[in-house]
Design a protein around this motif. Structure first.
Motif, PDB file in Angstrom:
ATOM      1  N   GLN A  98      13.021 -28.026   3.149  1.00 25.18           N
ATOM      2  CA  GLN A  98      14.190 -28.544   2.351  1.00 25.18           C
ATOM      3  C   GLN A  98      13.266 -28.863   1.103  1.00 25.18           C
ATOM      4  O   GLN A  98      13.731 -28.558  -0.108  1.00 25.18           O
ATOM      5  N   THR A  99      12.248 -29.460   1.138  1.00 28.89           N
ATOM      6  CA  THR A  99      11.645 -30.224   0.320  1.00 28.89           C
ATOM      7  C   THR A  99      10.111 -30.623   0.704  1.00 28.89           C
ATOM      8  O   THR A  99       9.942 -30.676   1.630  1.00 28.89           O
ATOM      9  N   TYR A 112      11.928 -30.666   6.685  1.00 27.46           N
ATOM     10  CA  TYR A 112      12.414 -29.371   7.273  1.00 27.46           C
ATOM     11  C   TYR A 112      13.420 -29.827   8.280  1.00 27.46           C
ATOM     12  O   TYR A 112      13.827 -30.751   8.608  1.00 27.46           O
ATOM     13  N   LYS A 117      17.276 -33.084  10.951  1.00 26.98           N
ATOM     14  CA  LYS A 117      16.174 -32.983   9.812  1.00 26.98           C
ATOM     15  C   LYS A 117      15.059 -33.651  10.292  1.00 26.98           C
ATOM     16  O   LYS A 117      15.046 -34.799  11.027  1.00 26.98           O
TER      17      LYS A 117
END
Length: 198
Positions: free
Chosen positions: A137-138, A157, A163
């Motif tokens: 995700q980041t 992730y 998450k």
């Protein structure tokens, strides 16, 4: 999650086994097949990651953590074996945990020749887990401890339901190339090459 389930299985075997023989039977029937399956699935996923774009070198931080982990593992093994012998009046020796430790030590030596930590075409391997880029995700640069010579990268992730957080370290000399790869592979852009290790 996989580690947690393995630990719960070991705890269950230690709890319900009435002798070392039963520890051995449950370990052979349940624990060892699960450990082998985990290794197989990790290697299978790693092989799908494609060509390696950047092999990550071991940083002093990671070397120190590995050393501390080995010491902790030895001390915890002594504790588990001692408590098993004491609580069972010598009937059990904590065999499932001993098998797990031996399997882990042998695998750590073996995987060094087969799994190389790095950023790859379809994902990355940080020495513990294999993650696909599409799961990420980041990412964010970290250097909370202000260590010189390397930078920690935090990866957020997703799996099917949760998450997760993963961290890998890169040397200063690799930051530029790692930054380009991460920018290309991850939607959220964070420039790590300009992040100075204080």
């Amino acid at each position: 999650m996989a580690d947690f389930m393995t630990y719960m299985l070991i705890a269950a075997i230690l709890t319900f086994s009435q002798s070392t023989l039963w520890e051995l039977i449950f370990s052979v029937l349940l624990l060892i097949p699960i450990l082998i399956l985990r290794v197989y699935l990790k290697h299978k996923k790693y092989n799908k990651m494609g060509d390696q774009l950047l092999q990550l070198k071991t940083t002093p931080y990671e070397a120190s953590r590995a050393k501390n982990s080995r010491i902790t593992l030895i001390l915890f093994t002594i504790f588990i074996v001692g408590m098993s012998i004491y609580l069972s009046y010598g009937q059990r020796i904590g065999l499932p945990w001993i098998i797990y430790v031996l399997f882990t030590v042998i695998y750590e030596k073996y995987k060094g020749n087969t799994l190389q930590k790095g950023l790859m075409e379809n994902g990355f391997y940080n020495g513990k887990i294999v993650i696909e880029w599409k799961q990420v995700q980041t990412y964010n640069p970290l250097n909370m401890r202000k260590k010189k010579g390397f930078l920690n990268i935090e990866i957020i992730y997703l799996t099917k339901f949760y998450k997760h957080l993963a961290i890998f370290s890169i040397l200063d000399e690799q930051k530029g190339k790692a930054d380009k790869i991460l920018k290309d592979k991850v939607k959220s852009k964070k420039n790590i090459s300009k992040k100075k290790a204080e």
